[in-house]
Design a protein around this motif. Structure first.
Motif: not given
Length: 58
Positions: A12-26
Motif C-alpha cells: 500500500i505504501d509503495n502504491m501511494i508513493n508510486s502514484g505520487d510520482e506518476l501524478v507529479d510526472n503527468l
C-alpha cells in the motif's frame, strides 16, 4: 498473518508513493484540466488505500 499484513502495508505504501510520482510526472505533460482530474483520482485512491491499511491494523 503478521508477515502478510506487513507485506500488504508495504505494498500500500509503495502504491501511494508510486502514484505520487506518476501524478507529479503527468502534471508536467498533461493539460491542466486533465492533470487536475488525475490529482483528484489519485487522492481518492490514496484515501481508499489508507482505509484498507487502517482496517488491517484493527
Amino acid at each position: 498473518m503478521t508477515d502478510e499484513k506487513n507485506e500488504i502495508e508495504k505494498l500500500i505504501d509503495n502504491m501511494i508513493n508510486s502514484g505520487d510520482e506518476l501524478v507529479d510526472n503527468l502534471k508536467t505533460i498533461l493539460p491542466n484540466s486533465l492533470a487536475e482530474s488525475m490529482v483528484m483520482f489519485h487522492e481518492s485512491n490514496v484515501a481508499n488505500l489508507k482505509k484498507i491499511k487502517k482496517f488491517l491494523n484493527k
